[in-house]
Design a protein around this motif. Structure first.
Motif, mmCIF file in Angstrom:
data_model
loop_
_atom_site.group_PDB
_atom_site.id
_atom_site.type_symbol
_atom_site.label_atom_id
_atom_site.label_comp_id
_atom_site.label_asym_id
_atom_site.label_seq_id
_atom_site.Cartn_x
_atom_site.Cartn_y
_atom_site.Cartn_z
ATOM 1 N N ALA A 25 -14.171 10.583 -40.649
ATOM 2 C CA ALA A 25 -15.186 9.559 -40.373
ATOM 3 C C ALA A 25 -16.402 10.266 -39.798
ATOM 4 O O ALA A 25 -16.277 11.302 -39.135
ATOM 5 C CB ALA A 25 -14.664 8.517 -39.397
ATOM 6 N N MET A 26 -17.584 9.703 -40.047
ATOM 7 C CA MET A 26 -18.842 10.388 -39.699
ATOM 8 C C MET A 26 -19.692 9.539 -38.769
ATOM 9 O O MET A 26 -19.821 8.320 -38.959
ATOM 10 C CB MET A 26 -19.632 10.648 -40.993
ATOM 11 N N VAL A 27 -20.263 10.197 -37.749
ATOM 12 C CA VAL A 27 -21.267 9.575 -36.881
ATOM 13 C C VAL A 27 -22.597 10.251 -37.191
ATOM 14 O O VAL A 27 -22.746 11.454 -37.001
ATOM 15 C CB VAL A 27 -20.913 9.742 -35.389
ATOM 16 N N PHE A 28 -23.561 9.460 -37.679
ATOM 17 C CA PHE A 28 -24.808 10.022 -38.186
ATOM 18 C C PHE A 28 -25.887 10.091 -37.104
ATOM 19 O O PHE A 28 -25.853 9.373 -36.110
ATOM 20 C CB PHE A 28 -25.324 9.188 -39.357
ATOM 21 N N GLN A 29 -26.878 10.937 -37.373
ATOM 22 C CA GLN A 29 -28.014 11.111 -36.471
ATOM 23 C C GLN A 29 -28.850 9.836 -36.366
ATOM 24 O O GLN A 29 -29.344 9.479 -35.302
ATOM 25 C CB GLN A 29 -28.870 12.271 -36.989
ATOM 26 N N ASN A 30 -29.008 9.131 -37.487
ATOM 27 C CA ASN A 30 -29.907 7.967 -37.512
ATOM 28 C C ASN A 30 -29.158 6.628 -37.412
ATOM 29 O O ASN A 30 -29.675 5.590 -37.826
ATOM 30 C CB ASN A 30 -30.762 7.992 -38.786
ATOM 31 N N TYR A 31 -27.905 6.694 -36.898
ATOM 32 C CA TYR A 31 -27.055 5.512 -36.664
ATOM 33 C C TYR A 31 -26.537 4.908 -37.967
ATOM 34 O O TYR A 31 -25.373 4.548 -38.048
ATOM 35 C CB TYR A 31 -27.750 4.415 -35.840
ATOM 36 N N ALA A 32 -27.390 4.743 -39.001
ATOM 37 C CA ALA A 32 -26.981 4.231 -40.319
ATOM 38 C C ALA A 32 -26.289 2.881 -40.226
ATOM 39 O O ALA A 32 -25.309 2.618 -40.921
ATOM 40 C CB ALA A 32 -26.075 5.257 -41.021
ATOM 41 N N LEU A 33 -26.805 1.995 -39.374
ATOM 42 C CA LEU A 33 -26.251 0.640 -39.251
ATOM 43 C C LEU A 33 -26.926 -0.287 -40.264
ATOM 44 O O LEU A 33 -28.075 -0.078 -40.652
ATOM 45 C CB LEU A 33 -26.481 0.098 -37.829
ATOM 46 N N PHE A 34 -26.195 -1.318 -40.678
ATOM 47 C CA PHE A 34 -26.788 -2.334 -41.541
ATOM 48 C C PHE A 34 -27.660 -3.250 -40.679
ATOM 49 O O PHE A 34 -27.149 -3.924 -39.776
ATOM 50 C CB PHE A 34 -25.704 -3.154 -42.226
ATOM 51 N N PRO A 35 -28.972 -3.298 -40.937
ATOM 52 C CA PRO A 35 -29.871 -4.035 -40.034
ATOM 53 C C PRO A 35 -29.649 -5.545 -40.039
ATOM 54 O O PRO A 35 -29.933 -6.216 -39.050
ATOM 55 C CB PRO A 35 -31.269 -3.683 -40.563
ATOM 56 N N HIS A 36 -29.112 -6.081 -41.135
ATOM 57 C CA HIS A 36 -28.928 -7.535 -41.236
ATOM 58 C C HIS A 36 -27.571 -7.988 -40.710
ATOM 59 O O HIS A 36 -27.305 -9.186 -40.650
ATOM 60 C CB HIS A 36 -29.081 -7.974 -42.705
ATOM 61 N N MET A 37 -26.711 -7.041 -40.340
ATOM 62 C CA MET A 37 -25.382 -7.388 -39.827
ATOM 63 C C MET A 37 -25.334 -7.260 -38.317
ATOM 64 O O MET A 37 -25.951 -6.347 -37.743
ATOM 65 C CB MET A 37 -24.308 -6.459 -40.425
ATOM 66 N N ASN A 38 -24.561 -8.139 -37.674
ATOM 67 C CA ASN A 38 -24.373 -8.007 -36.234
ATOM 68 C C ASN A 38 -23.383 -6.884 -35.936
ATOM 69 O O ASN A 38 -22.816 -6.255 -36.854
ATOM 70 C CB ASN A 38 -23.949 -9.344 -35.605
ATOM 71 N N VAL A 39 -23.179 -6.612 -34.654
ATOM 72 C CA VAL A 39 -22.317 -5.510 -34.226
ATOM 73 C C VAL A 39 -20.901 -5.678 -34.785
ATOM 74 O O VAL A 39 -20.300 -4.733 -35.320
ATOM 75 C CB VAL A 39 -22.293 -5.414 -32.682
ATOM 76 N N TYR A 40 -20.356 -6.877 -34.677
ATOM 77 C CA TYR A 40 -18.987 -7.131 -35.145
ATOM 78 C C TYR A 40 -18.865 -6.782 -36.624
ATOM 79 O O TYR A 40 -17.928 -6.083 -37.037
ATOM 80 C CB TYR A 40 -18.619 -8.600 -34.915
ATOM 81 N N ASP A 41 -19.822 -7.241 -37.440
ATOM 82 C CA ASP A 41 -19.746 -7.008 -38.883
ATOM 83 C C ASP A 41 -19.995 -5.545 -39.237
ATOM 84 O O ASP A 41 -19.401 -5.013 -40.183
ATOM 85 C CB ASP A 41 -20.743 -7.912 -39.618
ATOM 86 N N ASN A 42 -20.906 -4.879 -38.495
ATOM 87 C CA ASN A 42 -21.128 -3.447 -38.722
ATOM 88 C C ASN A 42 -19.857 -2.655 -38.470
ATOM 89 O O ASN A 42 -19.489 -1.778 -39.259
ATOM 90 C CB ASN A 42 -22.255 -2.937 -37.824
ATOM 91 N N ILE A 43 -19.184 -2.953 -37.362
ATOM 92 C CA ILE A 43 -17.987 -2.203 -36.995
ATOM 93 C C ILE A 43 -16.837 -2.487 -37.957
ATOM 94 O O ILE A 43 -16.076 -1.591 -38.326
ATOM 95 C CB ILE A 43 -17.584 -2.518 -35.532
#
Length: 357
Positions: free
Chosen positions: A86-104
């Motif tokens: 699993a990878m943790v990226f420099q720029n976070y790479a989160l989905f901007p339209h999803m909340n924390v629960y859905d991102n995780i």
């Protein structure tokens, strides 16, 4: 929670072809073992091959040759989704339209895990990350540190055998970077996941690692604990890349078994034998700025820089045709010297480290 996996890199090489059809070896035949549950930092200047190595571990680059063993499986030619990483990226790479629960939970939902299991694992990881109150927030409503915490949670929840970090703290301010560094180390210890972390920040590597891998020009220069790398660097490059180091010349004039007598411009020090040098050899040795004593008078030198820093006093002195650094701790108890004055000092023989040929 996570499996503890061993990672072995064997004769790993990556060659790129330039626009002019030249071959450039970004990684040149490296070998490395990451033990189960170990936190290893790949450290070096830009262009040293550390990021390419991480990308090969993740599956984003295919090696030109060599093996990458995760557990007992050679994954060198597998796509990222077929690897236990699993990878943790420099720029976070989160989905901007999803909340924390859905991102995780995204990776678990892609795997079509039962809803009850997804909910239980997300709840557990939110508690571990102390983010229970953030579940419904979207990335734009959070700070950089909070977003990086979500990125880490999203990687951890997959319960992979190996966690990869691509300079994850470089976009944070200095204070938050220090806090997140401590948090990452604490969580990694708690979870026990084998981790490989790429950084060019020496303090970050020292504060996080069980083991540091110093790279230069696609090769590994030295592997060791933070203490070993700092106190006993193998060569001048490693010495000067980790912390501050003075590189001076001397000659071995005696051998006492485990120690040698080192002559430094007429002053002799008995210090640890760390190389295969023999009596009569001219050598280079390293001594850190904090390893001088300004109350003794083996040497005298003109001060070319004098800066009071509160907890310590920093000097640059000119001697033997070189300029080098001295850091005097607790200057309130010492006589300080200004620019142009003469400073007396000696070296701590236990802190002298003779470099390899």
């Amino acid at each position: 929670m996570n499996k503890k996996m061993k990672v072995e890199i064997k004769n790993l090489t990556k060659t790129f072809i330039t626009n002019k059809n030249d071959q450039v070896k970004a990684v040149d035949n490296i070998n490395l073992t990451i033990n189960p549950g170990e936190f290893v930092c790949l450290l070096g200047p830009s262009g040293c091959g550390k990021t390419t190595t991480l990308r090969m571990l993740a599956g984003f680059e295919i090696p030109t040759k060599g093996e990458i063993l995760i557990g007992n499986e050679n994954v060198a030619n597998l796509t990222p989704d077929k690897r236990d990483t699993a990878m943790v990226f420099q720029n976070y790479a989160l989905f901007p339209h999803m909340n924390v629960y859905d991102n995780i939970s995204y990776g678990l939902r892609i795997k079509k895990l039962p809803k009850a299991e997804v909910h239980e694992r997300v709840d557990r990881i939110l508690k571990l990350m102390k983010m229970e109150d953030f579940a419904q927030r979207v990335p734009s409503e959070m700070s950089g540190g909070q977003q990086q915490r979500v990125s880490l949670a999203r990687a951890l929840i997959m319960e992979s055998g190996v966690l990869l970090f691509d300079e994850p703290l470089s976009n944070l301010d200095a204070k938050l970077r220090l806090h997140m560094r401590d948090e990452i180390r604490k969580i990694q210890k708690e979870v026990g996941i084998s981790s490989i972390y790429v950084t060019h920040d020496q303090e970050e590597a020292m504060g996080l690692s069980d083991k540091i891998v110093i790279m230069k020009d696609g090769t590994i220069q030295q592997i060791g604990s933070p203490r070993e790398i700092y106190q006993k660097p193998i060569n001048a490059f490693v010495a000067q890349f980790i912390g501050r180091a003075n590189i001076l010349d001397g000659q071995i004039v005696g051998d006492k078994g485990d120690t040698v007598v080192l002559d430094v411009h007429g002053v002799q020090y008995v210090t640890e034998k760390t190389t295969k040098h023999k009596v009569g050899d001219k050598v280079q040795f390293m001594i850190r700025p904090e390893s001088f004593n300004t109350s003794e008078k083996d040497f005298k030198a003109e001060v070319t820089k004098s800066v009071f820093m509160g907890s310590h006093h920093e000097y640059e002195v000119s001697i033997f045709g070189k300029t080098f650094e001295i850091s005097e701790n607790n200057p309130m108890r010492k006589i300080t010297a200004d620019v142009g004055e003469i400073l007396s000092f000696s070296m701590d023989p236990n802190s002298i480290h003779i470099l390899e040929k």
